[in-house]
Design an enzyme around this catalytic site. Structure first.
Site, short mmCIF file in Angstrom:
data_model
loop_
_atom_site.label_atom_id
_atom_site.label_comp_id
_atom_site.label_asym_id
_atom_site.label_seq_id
_atom_site.Cartn_x
_atom_site.Cartn_y
_atom_site.Cartn_z
N THR A 19 10.00 -7.93 -12.30
CA THR A 19 9.28 -9.32 -12.35
C THR A 19 8.10 -9.17 -11.42
O THR A 19 8.49 -9.11 -10.15
CB THR A 19 10.11 -10.29 -12.44
N GLY A 29 0.71 -1.02 -0.07
CA GLY A 29 0.16 -0.04 -0.04
C GLY A 29 0.76 1.35 0.09
O GLY A 29 0.52 2.38 -0.59
N THR A 30 1.86 1.32 0.65
CA THR A 30 2.87 2.18 0.72
C THR A 30 3.18 2.61 -0.67
O THR A 30 3.18 4.02 -1.10
CB THR A 30 3.92 2.18 1.72
N CYS A 37 2.57 0.65 12.24
CA CYS A 37 3.71 1.21 11.41
C CYS A 37 4.51 2.25 12.37
O CYS A 37 5.71 2.33 12.13
CB CYS A 37 3.20 1.83 10.25
N GLN A 97 -7.97 0.76 4.20
CA GLN A 97 -8.78 -0.05 5.17
C GLN A 97 -10.06 -0.61 4.95
O GLN A 97 -10.74 -0.95 5.76
CB GLN A 97 -8.92 0.91 6.28
N HIS A 102 -2.48 -7.32 2.72
CA HIS A 102 -2.58 -7.77 4.03
C HIS A 102 -3.66 -7.29 4.99
O HIS A 102 -3.89 -7.66 6.01
CB HIS A 102 -1.42 -7.53 4.80
N1 PLP Z 1 -2.43 3.47 4.45
C1 PLP Z 1 -3.17 3.04 5.37
C2 PLP Z 1 -4.71 3.81 5.76
C3 PLP Z 1 -2.86 2.04 6.19
O1 PLP Z 1 -3.65 1.49 7.30
C4 PLP Z 1 -1.68 1.21 5.83
C5 PLP Z 1 -1.05 0.25 6.73
O2 PLP Z 1 -1.04 0.23 7.94
C6 PLP Z 1 -0.85 1.82 4.87
C7 PLP Z 1 -1.35 2.92 4.14
C8 PLP Z 1 0.46 1.20 4.31
O3 PLP Z 1 0.06 -0.01 3.66
P1 PLP Z 1 1.24 -1.17 3.66
O4 PLP Z 1 1.47 -1.73 5.10
O5 PLP Z 1 0.69 -2.29 2.47
O6 PLP Z 1 2.49 -0.47 2.97
#
Ligand code: PLP
Length: 393
Positions: free
Chosen positions: A240, A72-73, A328, A182, A204
């Protein structure tokens, strides 16, 4: 590890058996590179295309609008920095509007753009964490080229009026990115009905493994690549493909889509139960919005006079997994920037706890967990002597 009750589903979810079964053949049986011309490559390409269709269906999109990313990041960074790159290349206005309650993976790129000469405006949020649409309209100028607003907040579960924001952005021809990480499996996402320009998801958070994300980019909305290499993922995410993870997130997307109503009802039941029990003591207060504007399954509270990390550790000793500020940031022991933006004073911000139910939790489990947590919360509320709060940055 002993038996425990897991109520930290906003941090991550357990991979589903069906998802593991779907990805398993792609390690040792169907291990071809999707770019290869031979039969193994063809087999892998077919699986990649199928996963793209499954992901597209989850968000009401076309498969060509779906890109698989490492997480997601990456999705948030690629959308914001990629669009900014496109805007700079085309000499358009360099004004970004966002909020101070975004996840760091959106706040980080915004801060980076500021250092590149962009003007970044942060919208205020109410004490429930909701943006003010009138303030948004007033902030828009002819220079505004990107709006970045999350669909639902990870720390307090507040859901934003995304459809209205998307309409405002579309009317001014502004690129609107939304972090919807989310949301899958909890609320409907339909890109055919809501004119969002780009959207981030992360496997995840909806029962796929860690290390796989999705980026939706609406047809005709261009983003420039920020990574360079082979032509995979239409050149936007070269490298890849992690095929087993992609197959997994495709399977998880299909399940999240087909089981949405069932999941929604289950999570709302658990959420009501947890909120009712936990807030039955006056020292425990719900943060964020009431259920109507809240993610299903999400509960966040402030325990007066406590320290969030102590609550989490004590709950863990009693067999209940919850969290304080977003997972995080756990290592940094930072108090929540989200609660601070919502106007909560520092001494309250440090006493936050987040309890998030998922599809594997049962009513009995949540009743038991609520009893354990309430005991810890009330004990801490009466005895805690909070350490001085670290500075909020
Ligand atoms: N954005 C939100 C709202 C999240 O809750 C998270 C993860 O906690 C992320 C971004 C980051 O996603 P990832 O852990 O897949 O990098």
């Amino acid at each position: 590890m002993g038996s425990f009750i897991y109520l930290d589903n906003s941090a991550t979810t357990k991979c589903r058996e069906e998802v593991m079964d779907a990805m398993q053949p792609y390690f040792c049986d169907k291990w071809g590179n999707p770019s290869s011309l031979h039969r193994l490559g063809f087999q892998s390409r077919k699986a990649l295309n199928h996963a793209r269709e499954q992901a597209a269906q989850l968000v009401g999109a076309h498969p060509e609008e779906i890109y698989f990313t490492p997480c997601g990041t990456y999705s948030n960074n690629a959308a914001l920095l990629g669009r900014a790159q496109y805007i700079e290349q085309n000499g358009l206005g360099k004004h970004l509007i966002t909020t101070c309650i975004e996840h760091n993976s959106s706040l980080g790129p915004a801060k980076h753009l500021q250092s590149r000469g962009w003007k970044v405006s942060h919208l205020h949020v109410s004490d429930e964490g909701i943006v003010d649409l009138d303030e948004l309209k007033k902030l828009i100028t002819d220079e505004t080229s990107i709006i970045s607003l999350m669909w639902a907040n990870n720390e307090v579960g507040t859901v934003q009026p995304v459809a209205e924001i998307a309409e405002i952005a579309a009317a001014r021809n502004i690129f609107f990115h939304s972090d919807a990480i989310q949301v899958p499996g909890k609320l409907k996402i339909d890109m055919s009905a809501v004119p969002v320009s780009s959207l981030s998801l992360s496997g995840h958070k909806f029962y796929a493994p860690k290390g796989i994300g999705i980026l939706y980019v609406r047809k005709g909305m261009e983003i420039a690549p920020i990574l360079f290499g082979g032509g995979q993922e239409q050149g936007i995410f070269p490298g890849t493909e992690s095929l087993s993870n992609i197959v997994a997130v495709g399977a998880a997307a299909e399940l999240a889509h087909s089981e949405l109503t069932e999941n929604y009802d289950h999570l709302r039941t658990l959420q009501r139960l947890l909120i009712d029990k936990l807030t039955s003591h006056s020292a425990v207060r719900l943060t964020g919005a009431p259920i109507k504007h809240r993610l299903p399954g999400h509960v966040s509270v402030i325990v007066d006079g406590s320290v969030g990390e102590q609550l989490v550790l004590e709950a863990d000793l009693k067999g209940v997994c919850i969290s304080s500020v977003s997972a995080c940031k756990q290592a940094a022991q930072d108090p929540s920037h989200v609660l601070a933006c919502m106007g909560l004073p520092r001494e309250q911000v440090i006493g936050s706890a987040r309890i998030t139910a998922g599809r594997f939790n049962t009513v009995e489990e949540c009743e038991k967990a609520a009893e354990i947590l309430l005991k810890i919360f009330t004990k801490r509320a009466s005895t805690a002597n909070p350490a001085p709060a670290p500075a909020i940055v």
